[in-house]
Design an enzyme around this catalytic site. Structure first.
Site: not given
Ligand code: THU
Length: 138
Positions: A47, A49, A58, A60, A91, A94
């Site tokens: 991930n 940010e 993310c 993934e 999430c 994803c």
């Protein structure tokens, strides 16, 4: 020939290694992902940010974008490593992205692992039943 178990172990090790590269100074929630595609290739991601929180990416989707941008569109097994107990599942965004890049949601393996070694396995259609796919667009 390598057994599925040993190839899973290798993928888990790669996802843990990828997690070390997570850039998550805002949430301190580091996520690593390693995936295989149907042609046997392996890709990883973490991930990433941003101070503008909505821009966070993310692990993934980082890994999927890497695979797809290198021409590998059919995911086979996806490992996600988190610090959560039980190990956290992808999430919603994803899940939908995973759905875009698999032949069949029932055949895409999602292996969830945490840093303490707990594991859970699902197929994508367990996590995203009745998902929307390109073939629905007529
Ligand atoms: N995160 C992932 O990398 N994957 C998920 O499926 C859920 C959340 C990241 C995004 C953000 O950097 C941090 O975890 C906290 O939400």
């Amino acid at each position: 020939m390598s057994s599925p178990a040993s190839s899973d172990d290798k993928l888990i090790a790669l996802a843990k290694e990828a997690r070390e590269k997570a850039y998550a100074p805002y949430s301190n929630y580091n996520v690593g992902c390693a995936l295989t595609t149907e042609d046997g290739s392996v890709f990883t991601g973490a991930n990433v940010e941003n101070a503008s929180y909505g821009l966070c990416i993310c692990a993934e989707r980082t890994a999927i974008a890497t695979a797809v941008s290198q021409g590998h569109r059919k995911l086979q097994t996806v490992v996600v490593v988190t610090q959560s107990s039980p190990p956290a599942a992808p999430c919603g965004m994803c899940r939908q992205t995973l759905n875009e890049f698999c032949s069949e949601p029932s055949k895409l393996r999602i292996l969830l692992v945490n840093v303490d070694g707990e594991e859970r396995e699902f197929a994508l259609d367990d996590l995203l039943p009745h998902g929307f796919r390109g073939e629905h667009i007529t």
